[in-house]
Design an enzyme around this catalytic site. Structure first.
Site, mmCIF file in Angstrom:
data_model
loop_
_atom_site.group_PDB
_atom_site.id
_atom_site.type_symbol
_atom_site.label_atom_id
_atom_site.label_comp_id
_atom_site.label_asym_id
_atom_site.label_seq_id
_atom_site.Cartn_x
_atom_site.Cartn_y
_atom_site.Cartn_z
ATOM 1 N N THR A 22 23.007 1.636 -8.579
ATOM 2 C CA THR A 22 23.118 2.746 -9.525
ATOM 3 C C THR A 22 21.725 3.155 -9.976
ATOM 4 O O THR A 22 20.891 2.294 -10.260
ATOM 5 C CB THR A 22 23.945 2.342 -10.752
ATOM 6 O OG1 THR A 22 25.244 1.945 -10.330
ATOM 7 C CG2 THR A 22 24.072 3.503 -11.732
ATOM 8 N N ARG A 52 0.825 -1.212 0.000
ATOM 9 C CA ARG A 52 0.000 0.000 0.000
ATOM 10 C C ARG A 52 0.859 1.263 0.000
ATOM 11 O O ARG A 52 0.848 2.048 0.941
ATOM 12 C CB ARG A 52 -0.979 -0.003 1.177
ATOM 13 C CG ARG A 52 -1.931 -1.181 1.136
ATOM 14 C CD ARG A 52 -2.856 -1.250 2.324
ATOM 15 N NE ARG A 52 -3.685 -2.456 2.272
ATOM 16 C CZ ARG A 52 -4.481 -2.870 3.255
ATOM 17 N NH1 ARG A 52 -4.582 -2.162 4.369
ATOM 18 N NH2 ARG A 52 -5.183 -3.976 3.124
#
Length: 419
Positions: free
Chosen positions: A280, A204
């Protein structure tokens, strides 16, 4: 009859006028909340759980602008219930600001609430089955630069007969296991979610149903329950999802969007997903295809809901959120750790069951209580700059801008925009 984007827009904007916004930089469905502008000032002068001068006492009556002459951690045992037409200006606290720790807050029926620059951290000692922040009914509310964490049910949820709410520039973090939920956003009355960070919630992040604008948010390290979850199919939902960045973390095992259905109608544009957890930032745009959005019914016309003044690219949204989201006038140890997790780009983050894993609420510099001769909430040195009288309680008089002098001073303490 299916509701079209243009019809939904007309219905949703009936309330939205050229009225004074809650503060410079207020946006979205809740931008016109009035708060306590037509009431009185209340100065929170201690860190007590209750009694005269406490935050709990400050919000217990309608029609108040709440400012702080002390900073630090307020430890509470019972939930705080906020009255109608209350403004809470956490940026006025000296030192490192205010953290409220130990239980949650209810904003149900707290019409016209304005809440800025405060940390609400519930924790495992809070009321079982309750949210860190919750709204079950009410209208016209805006939450700006709020850091909320460690809910035992949801962390920040909106349900029921609720209309015209904005949550912007905020952090919604670490709903506690075993439930660990960011929150439900389930109302037909309009909720705007702008430039927020959802982080370390199993599910959620958020779960949406009804009318919603979801723009320039960052969602990091959701768990197996899901990232952005489309609400149930038993009613129509009409949403915009624009310029968000989803980044998988150590606990992420499902895709960014789940549980779409034919009744969940979404306009989507330029949402990025970095799924590889390689340390990254190298996400890419999700193609405008229902399979990338959990089976939602994608529409081609954007719903004309109250929008942000400037939509950021997902990369710029990420930069903005990591720099400025939450009670960022002074970042505490918890928010500092959370931002560092995001910037690990998949190498850090955790779903937790105990806030001790984050060092608890931490310590805050209480700062120095400023001199306020007339007790009207504005320090004497600020009154000199405003041109008001430090010997006369005039902070609730209106400036030519339409704001009270108290609001003018409080607004001057933080940027109206970080562009």
């Amino acid at each position: 009859m299916r509701l079209t984007p243009s019809l939904i827009s007309c219905l949703s904007l009936l309330h939205f006028t050229s009225a004074l916004v809650a503060f410079p930089g207020a946006e979205g469905f809740g931008a016109n909340a009035v708060g306590g502008r037509q009431g009185v000032v209340y100065v929170v002068s201690n860190l007590n759980d209750s009694g005269e001068g406490s935050l709990r006492d400050a919000v217990s009556q309608p029609g108040r602008i709440v400012v702080f002459s002390v900073g630090g951690v307020i430890e509470i045992t019972d939930r705080i219930v906020v009255s109608k037409q209350v403004t809470i200006l956490g940026q006025t606290a000296p030192g490192d600001g205010i953290t409220v720790y130990g239980n949650g807050w209810s904003f149900s029926n707290a019409d016209d609430a304005i809440v800025r620059y405060i940390r609400i951290r519930m924790g495992k000692g809070g009321s079982s089955g309750k949210d860190a922040m919750g709204i079950a009914d009410g209208k016209n509310m805006i939450f700006d630069h709020v850091s909320v964490s460690w809910g035992r049910d949801e962390t920040f949820s909106i349900n029921g007969d609720v209309s015209n709410v904005t949550i912007q520039n905020s952090i919604i973090a670490q709903g506690l296991e075993t439930h660990s939920c960011g929150g439900l956003m389930q109302t037909d009355g309009g909720v705007s979610l702008f430039r927020n960070l959802y982080i370390d919630n199993k599910t959620r992040n958020p779960k949406v149903k009804g009318v919603n604008e979801f723009t320039n948010n960052v969602i990091y390290n959701w768990g197996g329950g899901g990232g952005y979850i489309a609400g149930g199919s038993d009613g129509e939902s009409n949403v915009n999802v624009i310029g968000n960045y989803f980044i998988s973390g150590l606990d992420t095992s499902v895709t960014a969007f789940t549980r779409g259905n034919e009744n969940f109608h979404a306009y989507v544009e330029t949402n990025y997903y970095d799924s590889d957890k390689d340390g990254t930032l190298n996400g890419s745009e999700l193609g405008v295809d229902s399979t990338n959005y959990g089976g939602m019914d994608l529409v081609t016309e954007k719903y004309d809901y109250p929008a942000v003044a400037s939509v950021l690219s997902p990369d710029d949204a990420l930069t903005y959120v990591t720099k400025y989201a939450g009670a960022s006038k002074v970042r505490d140890s918890v928010d500092t750790q959370l931002v560092a997790q995001v910037e690990s780009y998949g190498k850090d983050g955790a779903l937790i069951s105990d806030e001790a894993d984050m060092g608890g609420a931490g310590d805050l510099d209480q700062g120095t209580t400023p001199t306020d001769t007339d007790g009207d909430g504005i320090p004497d040195d600020a009154e000199a700059e405003l041109g008001t009288d430090p010997n006369t309680a005039d902070s609730m008089d209106l400036d030519t801008s339409g704001y009270t002098f108290l609001e003018v001073w409080a607004n001057s303490l933080v940027p109206s925009s970080y562009a």
